[in-house]
Enzyme design. Structure first.
Site, PDB file in Angstrom:
ATOM      1  N   HIS A  24       0.844  -1.197   0.000  1.00  0.00           N
ATOM      2  CA  HIS A  24       0.000   0.000   0.000  1.00  0.00           C
ATOM      3  C   HIS A  24       0.886   1.257   0.000  1.00  0.00           C
ATOM      4  O   HIS A  24       0.679   2.174  -0.795  1.00  0.00           O
ATOM      5  CB  HIS A  24      -0.926  -0.004   1.214  1.00  0.00           C
ATOM      6  CG  HIS A  24      -1.538   1.322   1.556  1.00  0.00           C
ATOM      7  ND1 HIS A  24      -2.541   1.892   0.809  1.00  0.00           N
ATOM      8  CD2 HIS A  24      -1.290   2.201   2.559  1.00  0.00           C
ATOM      9  CE1 HIS A  24      -2.877   3.068   1.340  1.00  0.00           C
ATOM     10  NE2 HIS A  24      -2.127   3.277   2.405  1.00  0.00           N
ATOM     11  N   SER A  49      13.120   6.590 -13.153  1.00  0.00           N
ATOM     12  CA  SER A  49      12.037   7.365 -13.748  1.00  0.00           C
ATOM     13  C   SER A  49      11.962   8.750 -13.113  1.00  0.00           C
ATOM     14  O   SER A  49      11.860   9.765 -13.804  1.00  0.00           O
ATOM     15  CB  SER A  49      10.721   6.610 -13.581  1.00  0.00           C
ATOM     16  OG  SER A  49       9.643   7.474 -13.715  1.00  0.00           O
ATOM     17  N   SER A  50      12.051   8.773 -11.775  1.00  0.00           N
ATOM     18  CA  SER A  50      11.955  10.060 -11.083  1.00  0.00           C
ATOM     19  C   SER A  50      13.117  10.970 -11.440  1.00  0.00           C
ATOM     20  O   SER A  50      12.946  12.181 -11.620  1.00  0.00           O
ATOM     21  CB  SER A  50      11.957   9.862  -9.567  1.00  0.00           C
ATOM     22  OG  SER A  50      10.806   9.184  -9.183  1.00  0.00           O
ATOM     23  N   TYR A  77       8.764  16.053   1.297  1.00  0.00           N
ATOM     24  CA  TYR A  77       8.518  17.363   0.682  1.00  0.00           C
ATOM     25  C   TYR A  77       8.363  17.249  -0.822  1.00  0.00           C
ATOM     26  O   TYR A  77       7.700  18.074  -1.440  1.00  0.00           O
ATOM     27  CB  TYR A  77       9.619  18.347   1.093  1.00  0.00           C
ATOM     28  CG  TYR A  77       9.535  18.578   2.579  1.00  0.00           C
ATOM     29  CD1 TYR A  77       8.538  19.382   3.095  1.00  0.00           C
ATOM     30  CD2 TYR A  77      10.363  17.901   3.462  1.00  0.00           C
ATOM     31  CE1 TYR A  77       8.380  19.531   4.448  1.00  0.00           C
ATOM     32  CE2 TYR A  77      10.213  18.042   4.830  1.00  0.00           C
ATOM     33  CZ  TYR A  77       9.217  18.867   5.321  1.00  0.00           C
ATOM     34  OH  TYR A  77       9.064  18.996   6.662  1.00  0.00           O
ATOM     35  N   HIS A 124      14.789  12.595  12.782  1.00  0.00           N
ATOM     36  CA  HIS A 124      13.598  12.669  13.646  1.00  0.00           C
ATOM     37  C   HIS A 124      12.665  11.492  13.403  1.00  0.00           C
ATOM     38  O   HIS A 124      11.696  11.318  14.123  1.00  0.00           O
ATOM     39  CB  HIS A 124      12.877  14.022  13.514  1.00  0.00           C
ATOM     40  CG  HIS A 124      12.195  14.250  12.206  1.00  0.00           C
ATOM     41  ND1 HIS A 124      12.091  15.482  11.629  1.00  0.00           N
ATOM     42  CD2 HIS A 124      11.576  13.415  11.355  1.00  0.00           C
ATOM     43  CE1 HIS A 124      11.430  15.384  10.488  1.00  0.00           C
ATOM     44  NE2 HIS A 124      11.117  14.139  10.300  1.00  0.00           N
ATOM     45  N   HIS A 125      12.966  10.689  12.389  1.00  0.00           N
ATOM     46  CA  HIS A 125      12.221   9.442  12.197  1.00  0.00           C
ATOM     47  C   HIS A 125      12.790   8.334  13.076  1.00  0.00           C
ATOM     48  O   HIS A 125      12.298   7.216  13.055  1.00  0.00           O
ATOM     49  CB  HIS A 125      12.282   8.995  10.738  1.00  0.00           C
ATOM     50  CG  HIS A 125      11.639   9.964   9.794  1.00  0.00           C
ATOM     51  ND1 HIS A 125      10.331   9.881   9.417  1.00  0.00           N
ATOM     52  CD2 HIS A 125      12.132  11.061   9.169  1.00  0.00           C
ATOM     53  CE1 HIS A 125      10.032  10.860   8.594  1.00  0.00           C
ATOM     54  NE2 HIS A 125      11.113  11.596   8.428  1.00  0.00           N
ATOM     55  N   THR A 131       6.806  26.728   6.993  1.00  0.00           N
ATOM     56  CA  THR A 131       5.499  26.151   6.686  1.00  0.00           C
ATOM     57  C   THR A 131       4.395  27.078   7.181  1.00  0.00           C
ATOM     58  O   THR A 131       3.392  27.303   6.493  1.00  0.00           O
ATOM     59  CB  THR A 131       5.355  24.761   7.337  1.00  0.00           C
ATOM     60  OG1 THR A 131       6.531  24.008   7.048  1.00  0.00           O
ATOM     61  CG2 THR A 131       4.159  24.020   6.793  1.00  0.00           C
TER      62      THR A 131
END
Lengths: 272, 534
Positions: free
Chosen positions: B79, B171-172, B259, B304-305, B330
């Site tokens: 997913h 591709s990206s 981002y 921070h992950h 932000t």
């Protein structure tokens, strides 16, 4: 499948009481640091609410009053240096207000000096192993049998009839109340994570690493948590149960364990 | 350069697309490729959505009813991979292909053949990834983050997972190069950088992020491959390696990736809110600086992950402060959007509704993001449903509502016909209500102690899980309405759209007829030097 869903919904409505535990917030926990963690969580939360009231308030005001259907005539202003400076500066100040107490608490969380007791916790797929350092006491802790039976697909056992479904183990980690317990964490296979919300403690158990953390439980009782790092098929089935007892009871329990018998004292619940 | 292309085309400027399958397989036209990207993304959105519904159906009540734990883990992993790499990213590349040339007055993307290549890699990559579901050992089940040593336990699917990630990265990267070269070289003569529309700006920044981090991901997964098959021990402690190093490398990719998935949505919203507020975008230049700051900060917050892996205190402090700083730019963006609406004359067509929903719900995701930055609290939140709630708030009503808003906004330009406004509004309300029903209770579940990625849970989590599952099914079904609306619009059943489509929108895309002809801006548009583009 639809019939199953319907019956589930019905069962839920009828047996609402069985499930009814609408916990919506983090527990305050039973250590001083868990209470402080809760405090910081709430402080930041209320700051967010306050900012939301101001920002969403402005948006909603604008949405109501500045609409074309009300005959609003669009202004054409498109920049303001003062506004930009203000709404850059104020958030910085708010962030500093949040950052200082967080940093102070972090320093306390990392202070593992002078423990009263050290437990080495090793993660396995899919159980925990607890070893009391220097005490010659160690054992595995796996999901309790009633949950084990009920967890199987279509087991026919209603989980709500199983006490502490998925949150009960055969052998609990027993620690004395008020003692500084240092926890050393590692793993035998993949990465696991040892989490007890009431102790505000979560640390990864990583193969080849020895991670260190600590807690000092102030209230006797049984505290439940789960593995928090995806560790394979049965990741959801390796709970953590910590039993905090009076110091004397702990000494008795420890002596019994040293007797070499398989630990049985805690399986039935309270220590005698 | 653009002049040369314009001359080459001016001799036969009435030529249309080739007929039949060649038009798509050999496509070099930015509009055709954009369309293919968008359709592909929609298909992937439904594949990933179906998996989400399998997950939510299993989680509807405690106990295992429908799937086994290992299949459940395959679903969560697939997913995420499909939604991130198959739905959200290609959707924005599709929008970039369609709109960037139209917005900067270029005849096409700078590198049309590479454009073709970068699209056609994607169906191959996802066929490979999808085929792993039928392999022995099943699809990858170690989470989209692919943490070793767990991911090394994947069955036959493992090398196919790595290879498909490599293809997606290729591709990206090609897409990103194309966007950068187009924007840098092919703008209309008077369009200086700071006159570029926000969507072009945010995509330029996004493209640089892609270029910087996709190779990092490729490196990380290649090391996984050699660990498994060629005896290396990059991430294996037993051989002197370091499993945590993978997490550092992965999140050095992973955080900018966040981002990459949201900046183009910022751009879309920055186009739509001014149009329907009938006011210029407030603080265009500070929006550009804010987006650039976010992009820069995204490179120095990755750990921070990983606040529970056992980092030194100083490391934790650094990553906490850096992460909190992201709230500043932000916030500037949110305040500028609010100021754009302020004293405007708003109307609420579907694109505006989705943008407003974005504004409110993305901000809620921002708040939980700020909470997650606070290390002591994060120790409680980490890997709980609170995190699931957070990133779905920024990805679904954030990125995906951004895409929906963009599709409603530009679809009349693409097809020459309006979509059904009434159905669009119904789609908006269903989506917005169900997205909250689905994801808001997850905050409570996480705070109460439910870990993520588990197929079954303790009974005290039952109520909120049922609500979330009901919401998910509602959200999934609502998206069928979206498909119906799009098909209706493509089949030209709505009112004919004018060249401007909306009420005096700004931007070069509204100076070409609707539907946009197969070839546009064969000669660069003339704009007086003083005029503002945005």
């Amino acid at each position: 499948m639809i019939r199953k869903l319907c019956t589930s919904v019905l069962a839920l409505l009828i047996a609402g009481d069985a499930f009814a535990d609408w916990a919506v917030n983090m527990p305050k926990g039973v250590t001083r640091l868990s209470a402080e963690t809760y405090e910081i969580h709430m402080v930041v939360f209320w700051w967010c609410v306050a900012i939301a009231v101001v920002v969403f308030g402005a948006m909603i005001w604008s949405l109501i009053n500045h609409r074309k259907s009300k005959g609003a005539v669009p202004s054409q202003f498109s920049h303001s240096m003062i506004a930009e400076v203000i709404w850059t500066t104020i958030p910085v100040i708010i962030l500093l207000i949040m950052a200082v107490p967080s940093a102070e608490l972090m320093i306390k969380l990392e202070d593992t000096r002078d423990p009263d007791l050290t437990v080495v916790i090793t993660g396995y797929q899919w159980k925990w192993h607890y070893a009391y350092q220097g005490e010659d006491v160690s054992f595995y802790s796996t999901l309790a049998r009633p949950s084990m039976a009920a967890r199987r697909r279509n087991s026919g056992i209603d989980p709500s009839t199983v006490e502490n479904y998925l949150l009960d183990v055969d052998n609990r980690l027993v620690v004395p109340k008020g003692a500084k317990v240092r926890v050393l964490l590692t793993s035998n296979d993949v990465i696991h994570s040892w989490w007890v919300p009431e102790l505000a403690m979560k640390k990864d158990a990583i193969p080849g690493f020895m991670n260190e953390t600590w807690f000092r439980a102030e209230v006797s009782g049984v505290y439940r948590g789960q593995c928090a790092e995806l560790c394979g098929m049965d990741h959801g089935y390796m709970p953590v149960v910590v039993e905090v007892v009076e110091r004397e009871a702990f000494e008795v329990w420890l002596e019994n364990e040293k007797g070499g018998a398989t630990p049985v004292a805690t399986a039935s619940g309270e220590l005698k | 350069m653009s002049g040369a292309i314009a001359n080459a085309h001016s001799k036969h400027d009435d030529h249309g697309p080739v007929k039949g399958w060649r038009r798509w397989l050999y496509a070099t036209n930015h509009k055709d490729i954009g369309t293919m990207y968008l359709v592909f993304s929609l298909v992937m959105f439904f594949c990933g959505g179906l998996m989400a519904l399998i997950i939510r159906t299993e989680l509807f009540t405690p106990g295992l009813q429908f799937v086994d734990p290992s299949f459940f883990n395959q679903m969560t992993t697939m997913h995420a991979l499909i939604m991130v790499f198959g739905a959200v990213m290609p959707a924005f590349v599709g929008l970039a292909n369609w709109m960037i040339p139209l917005m900067i007055g270029a005849p096409d993307m700078a590198l049309p053949r590479m454009n073709n290549w970068s699209f056609w890699i994607l169906p191959v990559a996802f066929s490979i990834l999808g085929s792993t579901l039928f392999m022995s050992g099943g699809a990858p089940a170690g989470g989209w983050t692919m943490y070793p040593p767990l991911v090394l336990q994947t069955g036959d699917a493992f090398p196919f997972l790595i290879f498909s990630v490599h293809l997606m990265g290729l591709s990206s990267i090609m897409g990103a190069i194309n966007v950068i070269v187009t924007i840098v070289n092919m703008r209309a003569p008077d369009m200086t950088l700071l006159k570029m529309p926000m969507f072009v700006w945010t995509w330029l920044i996004t493209a640089y992020l892609l270029l910087a981090v996709m190779p990092v991901l490729a490196g990380a997964v290649t090391m996984l491959l050699t660990d498994r098959f060629f005896g290396t021990s990059f991430f294996l402690a037993a051989g002197g390696g370091d499993p945590v190093m993978f997490q550092h490398i992965f999140w050095f990719f992973g955080h900018p990736e966040v981002y990459i998935m949201i900046l183009p949505a910022f751009g879309v919203v920055s186009e739509i809110i001014p149009t329907f507020s009938r006011k210029p975008l407030f603080g265009h230049d500070s929006m550009v600086y804010a987006a650039s700051s976010i992009a820069f900060l995204s490179f120095i917050v990755w750990a921070h992950h990983m606040f529970t892996v056992g980092m030194p205190l100083t490391g934790q402090l650094f990553f906490m402060f850096a992460t909190m700083l992201i709230a500043v730019p932000t916030g500037v963006k949110v305040f500028n959007w609010t100021a754009t609406m302020w004293k405007g004359a708003m109307t609420f067509e579907t694109p505006m509704l989705f943008s407003l929903s974005f504004l409110f719900l993305f901000t809620i995701g921002g708040f939980s993001g700020l909470m997650l930055a606070i290390v002591p609290a994060d120790i409680q939140y980490h890997d709980s449903y609170f995190v699931v709630a957070h990133f779905h708030y920024v990805l679904v009503p954030g990125s995906i509502f951004g895409v929906m808003a963009a599709v409603y906004y530009w679809m009349p330009k693409w097809t020459g016909h309006y979509y059904n406004e009434r159905l669009g509004k119904i789609h908006f309300w269903l989506s917005t209500i169900f997205v909250n029903v689905t994801f808001f209770p997850m905050h409570f579940l996480g705070l109460a102690g439910m870990p993520r990625r588990i197929p079954d849970y303790a009974t005290q989590f039952a109520d909120f899980n049922s609500i979330a599952s009901a919401g998910a099914i509602g959200f999934g079904l609502s998206q069928l309405l979206f498909v119906y609306i799009v098909i209706q619009c493509v089949r030209k059943s709505g009112a004919i759209a004018s060249q401007e489509v909306w009420d005096k929108p700004r931007g070069l895309e509204w100076t070409v007829p609707s539907p946009a002809p197969y070839h546009t801006f064969e000669t660069p548009p003339e704009v007086s030097p003083g005029a503002a583009f945005p």
